[in-house]
Write a protein that holds these residues in place. Structure first.
Motif, PDB file in Angstrom:
ATOM      1  N   LEU A  35       0.825  -1.209   0.000  1.00 25.73           N
ATOM      2  CA  LEU A  35       0.000   0.000   0.000  1.00 25.73           C
ATOM      3  C   LEU A  35       0.854   1.252   0.000  1.00 25.73           C
ATOM      4  CD1 LEU A  35      -2.733  -1.063   2.601  1.00 25.73           C
ATOM      5  CD2 LEU A  35      -2.977  -0.967   0.122  1.00 25.73           C
ATOM      6  N   PHE A  36       1.936   1.238   0.747  1.00 26.51           N
ATOM      7  CA  PHE A  36       2.812   2.409   0.835  1.00 26.51           C
ATOM      8  C   PHE A  36       3.461   2.710  -0.508  1.00 26.51           C
ATOM      9  CE2 PHE A  36       6.783   4.612   1.675  1.00 26.51           C
ATOM     10  CZ  PHE A  36       6.402   5.577   2.590  1.00 26.51           C
ATOM     11  N   VAL A  57      15.080   6.226   7.336  1.00 28.40           N
ATOM     12  CA  VAL A  57      14.985   5.179   8.359  1.00 28.40           C
ATOM     13  C   VAL A  57      15.174   3.794   7.753  1.00 28.40           C
ATOM     14  CG1 VAL A  57      13.549   6.541   9.901  1.00 28.40           C
ATOM     15  CG2 VAL A  57      12.452   5.158   8.147  1.00 28.40           C
ATOM     16  N   GLY A  58      15.736   3.720   6.553  1.00 28.83           N
ATOM     17  CA  GLY A  58      16.074   2.429   5.959  1.00 28.83           C
ATOM     18  C   GLY A  58      14.886   1.555   5.649  1.00 28.83           C
ATOM     19  N   GLY A  59      13.744   2.141   5.286  1.00 26.41           N
ATOM     20  CA  GLY A  59      12.551   1.369   4.951  1.00 26.41           C
ATOM     21  C   GLY A  59      11.717   0.963   6.147  1.00 26.41           C
ATOM     22  N   SER A  60      12.128   1.345   7.358  1.00 23.02           N
ATOM     23  CA  SER A  60      11.375   0.956   8.558  1.00 23.02           C
ATOM     24  C   SER A  60       9.992   1.591   8.593  1.00 23.02           C
ATOM     25  CB  SER A  60      12.154   1.366   9.820  1.00 23.02           C
ATOM     26  OG  SER A  60      13.393   0.701   9.885  1.00 23.02           O
ATOM     27  N   PHE A  61       9.858   2.771   8.018  1.00 22.68           N
ATOM     28  CA  PHE A  61       8.577   3.477   8.013  1.00 22.68           C
ATOM     29  C   PHE A  61       7.526   2.685   7.247  1.00 22.68           C
ATOM     30  CE2 PHE A  61       5.505   6.716   6.957  1.00 22.68           C
ATOM     31  CZ  PHE A  61       5.520   7.579   8.046  1.00 22.68           C
ATOM     32  N   GLY A 118       8.017   9.077   1.215  1.00 23.78           N
ATOM     33  CA  GLY A 118       9.061   8.237   0.637  1.00 23.78           C
ATOM     34  C   GLY A 118      10.452   8.732   1.013  1.00 23.78           C
ATOM     35  N   ILE A 119      10.612  10.064   1.082  1.00 21.73           N
ATOM     36  CA  ILE A 119      11.891  10.635   1.510  1.00 21.73           C
ATOM     37  C   ILE A 119      12.166  10.277   2.969  1.00 21.73           C
ATOM     38  CG2 ILE A 119      13.172  12.783   1.825  1.00 21.73           C
ATOM     39  CD1 ILE A 119      11.563  13.974  -0.457  1.00 21.73           C
TER      40      ILE A 119
END
Length: 446
Positions: free
Chosen positions: A50-51, A67-71, A61-62
């Motif tokens: 979804l993201f 956070v290395g994709g943790s978000f 996305g920025i």
């Protein structure tokens, strides 16, 4: 190649340096492993899908890159260490106008401990606020990925806050017992972790020749940023002759590192981009409260798209303004002039005291303009690169906060490694000379 192997052997032969590097690598590995621990009640696979469809190329996305994709994974480190950085920035700004903070800054180590304590408390409040916003965003846009329970909101906020403060602890341990600035290294590792995926996706979506041209362009951009980041304007300084015992001391000094004041072309570092980027969220946030207004709808769309012309213009102007603002905070000409006067030093053809302060301020103002324009160009580079057909994920590494943080942290870490080598009479990291700017280390984040 032989010189590089010899240097690596020298690094490994120093027990203290070897233990510091291993300690740093272990704690960074802990951070990366923790970034894959998912929050309770979240389906990570659905959330990532979804993201990527909704916000993968936008402002979120920025943030996800930092956070290395943790978000996007819904990790316990989804907010990263950014709340602590925001708290540090606020304390720095308050310290410029609040006498109590200024007094603590002059008290040395004890005062710094109190400032760090205030920063941690403020970071907790900021993390709680951002974690509540993260939960609201999940429920409104990614409800399919949530298995909501009665305690989902409170547990998520508590875990995210604990995760951020754990990263603060990791960063402090790296700074004290490892190598480099811990907070900066954590951010850099998060950014670099996205680079392999971006390279693979870019190589698969373009012809080999186009991909090689992109890599060459990236290398040239990195070289240019390093040159500008290390650029300094040196103001010559002479020392008045004075008697010390039976010896005459002072006079004009031959060693340029001791007889000049190095003013960096970019004295503010990456902070102006961070300040400006935080303000760029405001219009899009306000627009969400006025969905029926055409004005706010169009404004929100402009500022939600970092490639739009209105966004780029406002972003560049804010960066230039904040560069002057933060440089004024970071470099105080009055303090420099007073320090020179106390040590019997003076700038040639300039009277000590206030005239010296005014001269330094004039030089600083002149070099800050090209430095601010350079920062604005670097910040806008990802938006420019995407217009040539490069994917948004890969374009983030061509400029902006990501590139400046990576280069600044790498240079700072290499300077510390070289200092350990030179203290033990080994050659530096470069056979033909030391790393330029080793005497004026990069200002760490946090």
């Amino acid at each position: 190649m032989k010189g590089l192997i010899k240097t690596l052997k020298n690094i490994w032969s120093i027990p203290e340096l070897r233990s510091r590097i291993l300690f740093t690598l272990i704690l960074l590995a802990v951070y990366r492993l923790g970034s894959y621990i998912i929050l309770p009640g979240i389906n990570s696979e659905i959330l990532e899908q979804l993201f990527s469809r909704s916000q993968g190329g936008g402002i979120l996305g920025i943030l996800n890159t930092f956070v290395g994709g943790s978000f996007s994974r819904g990790s316990i480190f989804a907010l990263g260490i950014m709340p602590y950085i925001s708290a540090s920035i606020i304390i720095q700004l308050v310290g410029a106008v609040l006498p109590q903070i200024q007094k603590l800054q002059k008290e040395g180590e004890s005062g710094q401990r109190k400032i760090n304590q205030y920063t941690r408390f403020l970071a907790i409040f900021i993390t709680l606020a951002q974690s509540s916003g993260y939960v609201v965003n999940l429920k409104s846009q990614y409800a399919e990925a949530i298995v909501e329970t009665a305690t989902f909101t409170l547990s998520t906020m508590a875990v995210l806050t604990a995760g951020t403060m754990f990263l603060v602890w990791l960063g402090e341990r790296i700074t004290e017992d490892g190598i480099g600035n811990g907070v900066s290294l954590i951010i850099m590792i998060g950014i670099i972790s996205e680079l392999p995926v971006a390279l693979i996706n870019e190589s698969q979506s373009n012809a080999p020749m186009i991909f090689y041209i992109e890599l060459l362009s990236l290398a040239l951009v990195i070289m240019g940023v390093i040159l500008i980041t290390q650029a300094t304007r040196k103001i010559p300084v002479n020392y008045a002759r004075r008697m010390m015992g039976n010896r005459m001391m002072g006079g004009s000094m031959n060693n340029i590192t001791r007889s000049s004041i190095p003013l960096k072309l970019n004295a503010s570092g990456v902070m102006p981009i961070i300040f400006a980027q935080s303000l760029m969220f405001i219009p899009a946030t306000i627009a969400q409260f006025f969905p029926e207004s055409d004005f706010w709808t169009s404004t929100g769309a402009w500022f939600a798209n970092f490639t739009s012309i209105p966004y780029s213009i406002c972003f560049a102007v804010l960066i230039i303004v904040f560069t002057y603002f933060y440089t004024a905070i970071a470099v105080n000409p009055n303090d420099i002039a007073e320090s020179l006067k106390r040590n019997g030093a003076f700038v040639p053809n300039v009277k000590p005291g206030r005239p010296t302060s005014e001269y330094i301020d004039e030089v600083l103002t002149r070099i800050t303009l090209p430095g601010s324009i350079f920062l604005a160009m670097v910040a806008l580079m990802p938006a420019i690169i995407t217009s040539f057909g490069i994917s948004t994920q890969f374009a983030h590494f061509f400029g902006g906060t990501s590139l400046l943080i990576m280069i600044g942290v790498v240079l700072d870490t290499l300077q510390q490694v070289e200092s350990h080598l030179l203290m033990r009479h080994y050659d530096g990291l470069m056979k033909t000379g030391r790393i330029k700017g080793r005497g004026t280390p990069v200002t760490p984040i946090g």
